[in-house]
Design an enzyme around this catalytic site. Structure first.
Site, PDB file in Angstrom:
ATOM      1  N   SER A 103       0.838  -1.211   0.000  1.00 53.14           N
ATOM      2  CA  SER A 103       0.000   0.000   0.000  1.00 53.14           C
ATOM      3  C   SER A 103       0.870   1.257   0.000  1.00 53.14           C
ATOM      4  CB  SER A 103      -0.992  -0.005   1.163  1.00 53.14           C
ATOM      5  OG  SER A 103      -0.328   0.104   2.388  1.00 53.14           O
TER       6      SER A 103
ATOM      7  N   HIS B 186       9.244   3.225   8.479  1.00 50.46           N
ATOM      8  CA  HIS B 186       9.075   2.385   9.672  1.00 50.46           C
ATOM      9  C   HIS B 186       7.854   2.902  10.450  1.00 50.46           C
ATOM     10  CE1 HIS B 186      10.326  -0.263  12.924  1.00 50.46           C
ATOM     11  NE2 HIS B 186       9.959   0.709  13.733  1.00 50.46           N
TER      12      HIS B 186
HETATM   13  C1  GRF Z   1       3.958  -0.797   6.819  1.00 46.94           C
HETATM   14  O1  GRF Z   1       3.449  -0.542   8.100  1.00 46.94           O
HETATM   15  C2  GRF Z   1       5.434  -0.544   6.812  1.00 46.94           C
HETATM   16  O2  GRF Z   1       5.839   0.554   7.546  1.00 46.94           O
HETATM   17  C3  GRF Z   1       5.910  -1.793   7.468  1.00 46.94           C
HETATM   18  O3  GRF Z   1       5.106  -2.819   6.921  1.00 46.94           O
HETATM   19  C4  GRF Z   1       3.855  -2.283   6.508  1.00 46.94           C
HETATM   20  C5  GRF Z   1       3.738  -2.600   5.063  1.00 46.94           C
HETATM   21  O4  GRF Z   1       2.704  -2.011   4.406  1.00 46.94           O
HETATM   22  N1  GRF Z   1       7.314  -1.956   7.365  1.00 46.94           N
HETATM   23  P1  GRF Z   1       2.544  -2.074   2.843  1.00 46.94           P
HETATM   24  O5  GRF Z   1       3.151  -3.374   2.302  1.00 46.94           O
HETATM   25  O6  GRF Z   1       3.196  -0.879   2.230  1.00 46.94           O
HETATM   26  O7  GRF Z   1       1.045  -2.066   2.607  1.00 46.94           O
END
Ligand code: GRF
Length: 194
Positions: free
Chosen positions: A15, A107
């Protein structure tokens, strides 16, 4: 200047990747995503990439010289900014050296709080709730040789509510902060490097 050539590394839903794709397509970023790489074959991020006609590859971490392959691919596409967007793998030293100051990560906490070994995904939000924090958020930072230790580019905050579950908090951080600050961070780098 035409913007940066971005390579995005994903492991999951993608996402955050989608927020960059949308910003590029809407003309809010001058940069271009030139390739998307995943260490997970079933990462939905790969599907998103293909829907938007962006070259996307699964590179199998079980195969020999995984890190070398990733680096070669980024170099073949002449990537000048690497974005780790939900990439759940430690980045090898060769890549950090090759892309020093040109590799960023998102993060889901207000670093330096709740960062480092073991703090990833839902575990971050569980720890925030267990510590009774009243606010949380996300951080976009440069990647250095430590885990979640590189220089911060931008942070954004959200409140933590008493009845939050880890997934409530994770969704708030993702929707209200991550998707915005990742694009803002890339814009900042575009401006600095113009
Ligand atoms: C997000 O919370 C990112 O910060 C963490 O994993 C999640 C992944 O989300 N490292 P996406 O794959 O971008 O939807």
């Amino acid at each position: 200047m035409s913007g940066l050539r971005i390579g995005v590394l994903v492991s999951g839903s993608g996402s955050n990747l989608q927020s960059i794709i949308d910003a590029v397509e809407a003309g809010n970023l001058r940069s271009k995503i030139v390739c998307i790489l995943s260490n997970k074959e079933d990462a939905y991020g790969l599907v998103r990439a293909r829907k938007h006609g962006i070259p996307a590859y699964f590179i199998d971490p079980k195969e020999e010289d995984y890190d070398g392959r990733v680096l070669n691919c980024l170099q073949d596409y002449e990537v000048d900014l690497v974005v780790l967007a939900g990439y759940l793998k430690i980045v090898a030293l060769n890549m950090i050296e090759a892309y020093k100051g040109r590799i960023i990560n998102i993060h889901p906490s207000l670093l330096p709080k709740f960062g480092g070994k073991g703090y990833y995904g839902i575990k971050v939000h569980e720890a925030v709730l267990a510590a009774h924090e009243i606010e949380s958020g996300a951080t976009v930072h440069f990647v250095d040789t430590g885990i979640d230790t590189g220089e911060t580019i931008i942070q954004g905050k959200v409140p933590v509510y008493e009845n939050d579950t880890p997934s409530d908090l994770g969704k708030r951080v993702l929707d209200e902060v991550e998707h915005k600050i990742l694009v803002q961070a890339i814009k900042k780098l575009e401006e600095e490097r113009a």
